[in-house]
Scaffold this active site. Structure first.
Site, PDB file in Angstrom:
ATOM      1  N   HIS A 180      44.485 -25.256   3.067  1.00 46.99           N
ATOM      2  CA  HIS A 180      45.048 -26.370   3.827  1.00 46.99           C
ATOM      3  C   HIS A 180      44.122 -27.586   3.748  1.00 46.99           C
ATOM      4  O   HIS A 180      44.578 -28.733   3.854  1.00 46.99           O
ATOM      5  CB  HIS A 180      45.231 -25.991   5.302  1.00 46.99           C
ATOM      6  CG  HIS A 180      46.267 -24.948   5.539  1.00 46.99           C
ATOM      7  ND1 HIS A 180      45.993 -23.602   5.436  1.00 46.99           N
ATOM      8  CD2 HIS A 180      47.579 -25.049   5.872  1.00 46.99           C
ATOM      9  CE1 HIS A 180      47.095 -22.914   5.711  1.00 46.99           C
ATOM     10  NE2 HIS A 180      48.070 -23.768   5.974  1.00 46.99           N
ATOM     11  N   ASP A 250      53.936 -22.900  -1.742  1.00 49.08           N
ATOM     12  CA  ASP A 250      53.318 -23.182  -0.451  1.00 49.08           C
ATOM     13  C   ASP A 250      53.484 -24.686  -0.215  1.00 49.08           C
ATOM     14  O   ASP A 250      53.921 -25.427  -1.107  1.00 49.08           O
ATOM     15  CB  ASP A 250      51.849 -22.759  -0.452  1.00 49.08           C
ATOM     16  CG  ASP A 250      51.337 -22.396   0.942  1.00 49.08           C
ATOM     17  OD1 ASP A 250      51.987 -22.803   1.931  1.00 49.08           O
ATOM     18  OD2 ASP A 250      50.294 -21.726   1.043  1.00 49.08           O
TER      19      ASP A 250
END
Length: 328
Positions: A180, A250
């Site tokens: 992230h 993702d």
């Protein structure tokens, strides 16, 4: 019916007029919901109804694994982190497998009841005790145990009428960096990564409906992150391992996806590498840059739609809930 290959998010508890227009675009095939979209069951059901009114064919998804990754709380069973099932397995394997199945059933039944099609679960990464972003989201460090527990969870999800998404192929558990926030690099040779991949391989013929590749570079295999790599997706996952289910990227707004700077190119490379649907979350300005483009459509995505079997009733649900009462 073909669906658009972009999954977007929405900003709040209700849809804005702009979002209603966007959700009607042919490029949009799904919506992912977050904690900011949830106040209570009645509100989120209303939001989902509004989404369906814009396009009844849209897929609606959420990250609902249990533990610290569970977007909906109030009115939902707060499921344990999957590592708890791994701990129980070490003491009582049969009990752990039964509880994993019940967790999967409860997870799926509660989401299906409000109109969510599927959750991005389960996590199939191995616990190497190095990754903070994976951590207790992983079932276990032993791939054989992960296969058994995840397989039981998937069975419970399927019994309730929900498809599953295994993540993060070929394995995110070894690297310490959080994709992230960074682009992790796993420098192990393929022979070592094969232990992580074994989980995916073993589950492919035992209920694995969809896969999400990791935003991780496995430098001894390919210079591109797995989600942007046709070597990982087409050559290894599909051809070598024989997976023919759905592949979700993702989130393409994560730092690990900034391997490619331009969001249009990011979407293009992800789809060309083998993803069937790409996620763009938390950055509506990025959605705006890609939503009007003529992206390919996918019929395969229809397979992820949630189904509520006729025999799913309160007694079955209550039995599964009772089976995991000591975990809650």
């Amino acid at each position: 019916m073909n669906l658009g290959t972009i999954m977007m998010d929405v900003s709040g508890l209700t849809l804005s007029e702009k979002e209603k227009t966007q959700l009607g675009k042919s490029s949009i095939g799904g919506v992912i919901l977050f904690s900011r979209n949830f106040e209570d069951i009645y509100q989120v059901k209303s939001l989902i109804h509004s989404i369906r009114l814009t396009n009844q064919n849209l897929l609606i998804a959420v990250d609902h694994e249990g533990g610290r990754v569970q977007r909906f709380r109030k009115g939902f069973t707060h499921l344990p982190a999957m590592a708890k099932l791994g701990d129980i397995y070490d003491k009582n394997p049969a009990h752990a497998l039964a509880q994993a199945e019940s967790c999967g059933y409860v997870l799926a039944a509660e989401l299906l009841a409000i109109g969510v099609d599927f959750s991005f679960a389960p996590v199939l990464d191995l616990d190497y005790a190095t990754s903070s972003v994976i951590g207790d989201r992983a079932f276990h460090s032993n791939p054989d145990v992960v296969v058994k527990l995840a397989g039981s969870l998937i069975k419970g999800m399927h019994d309730a009428g929900m498809k599953c998404v295994g993540k993060h192929f070929p394995g995110h558990g070894f690297v310490a960096a959080d994709s992230h926030l960074d682009l992790p690099v796993d420098e192990r040779p393929l022979s070592d990564i094969s232990q992580d991949m074994q989980v995916f391989k073993d589950l492919i013929n035992h209920g694995l409906d969809a896969v999400m590749p990791a935003h991780v570079v496995y430098s001894q295999v390919d210079s591109s992150p797995a989600g942007f790599s046709s070597k990982w997706i087409k050559e290894i996952l599909q051809e070598k391992l024989g997976f023919n289910g759905v592949i979700f990227s993702d989130d393409l707004s994560m730092q690990g996806a900034h391997f490619i700077k331009n969001i249009v190119k990011r979407v293009q490379v992800s789809l060309e590498s083998g993803c069937d649907m790409v996620l763009i979350c938390n950055h509506p300005e990025l959605v705006e840059q890609v939503i009007e483009r003529d992206w390919p459509m996918s019929e395969k995505l229809q397979s992820m739609r949630g189904i509520k079997p006729k025999d799913v009733g309160k007694i079955t649900y209550s039995q599964h809930l009772e089976n995991i009462s000591d975990l809650l």
